[in-house]
Scaffold this motif. Structure first.
Motif, short mmCIF file in Angstrom:
data_model
loop_
_atom_site.label_atom_id
_atom_site.label_comp_id
_atom_site.label_asym_id
_atom_site.label_seq_id
_atom_site.Cartn_x
_atom_site.Cartn_y
_atom_site.Cartn_z
N VAL A 1 0.86 -1.16 -0.05
CA VAL A 1 -0.01 0.15 -0.09
C VAL A 1 1.01 1.17 -0.16
O VAL A 1 2.02 1.21 0.32
CB VAL A 1 -1.20 0.12 1.24
CG1 VAL A 1 -1.82 -1.08 1.23
CG2 VAL A 1 -0.14 0.06 2.44
N PRO A 2 0.22 2.30 -0.42
CA PRO A 2 1.19 3.62 -0.38
C PRO A 2 1.46 4.08 1.08
O PRO A 2 0.30 3.76 1.76
CB PRO A 2 0.22 4.59 -1.31
CG PRO A 2 -0.68 3.86 -1.93
CD PRO A 2 -0.97 2.66 -1.31
N LEU A 3 2.59 4.71 1.28
CA LEU A 3 2.71 5.10 2.59
C LEU A 3 1.53 5.90 3.21
O LEU A 3 1.33 5.69 4.33
CB LEU A 3 4.03 6.12 2.49
CG LEU A 3 4.30 6.79 3.90
CD1 LEU A 3 4.77 5.63 4.93
CD2 LEU A 3 5.54 7.56 3.59
N GLY B 1 9.24 7.25 -9.47
CA GLY B 1 8.50 8.29 -9.29
C GLY B 1 8.51 8.91 -7.96
O GLY B 1 7.93 9.87 -7.62
N GLY B 2 9.49 8.05 -7.03
CA GLY B 2 9.81 8.57 -5.91
C GLY B 2 8.58 8.17 -4.74
O GLY B 2 8.72 8.73 -3.47
#
Length: 66
Positions: free
Chosen positions: A10-12, A46-47
């Protein structure tokens, strides 16, 4: 839901919403080497930082209290 369809990464931002932990806490764990890039978390093209829920659960279960 079967294990093969559970979300692992999952994204941060979403991880922080789910757990109440701050992005700063996660960045500190990564910087200190407590979380290994590619295992508990990963910086993607994309960082963005993504968090592996399964590996974080393992980390919690095996962490000792200091």
């Amino acid at each position: 839901m079967s294990n093969e369809h559970q979300i692992r990464w999952v994204p941060l931002k979403r991880y922080c919403e789910l757990t109440g932990e701050s992005p700063h806490t996660i960045h500190c764990r990564r910087s200190a080497g407590v979380w290994v890039d590619g295992k508990q978390s990963k910086k993607v093209q994309g960082g963005g930082i993504w968090v592996n829920l399964k590996e974080v659960e393992k980390w919690i279960e095996t962490s000792s209290c200091l």
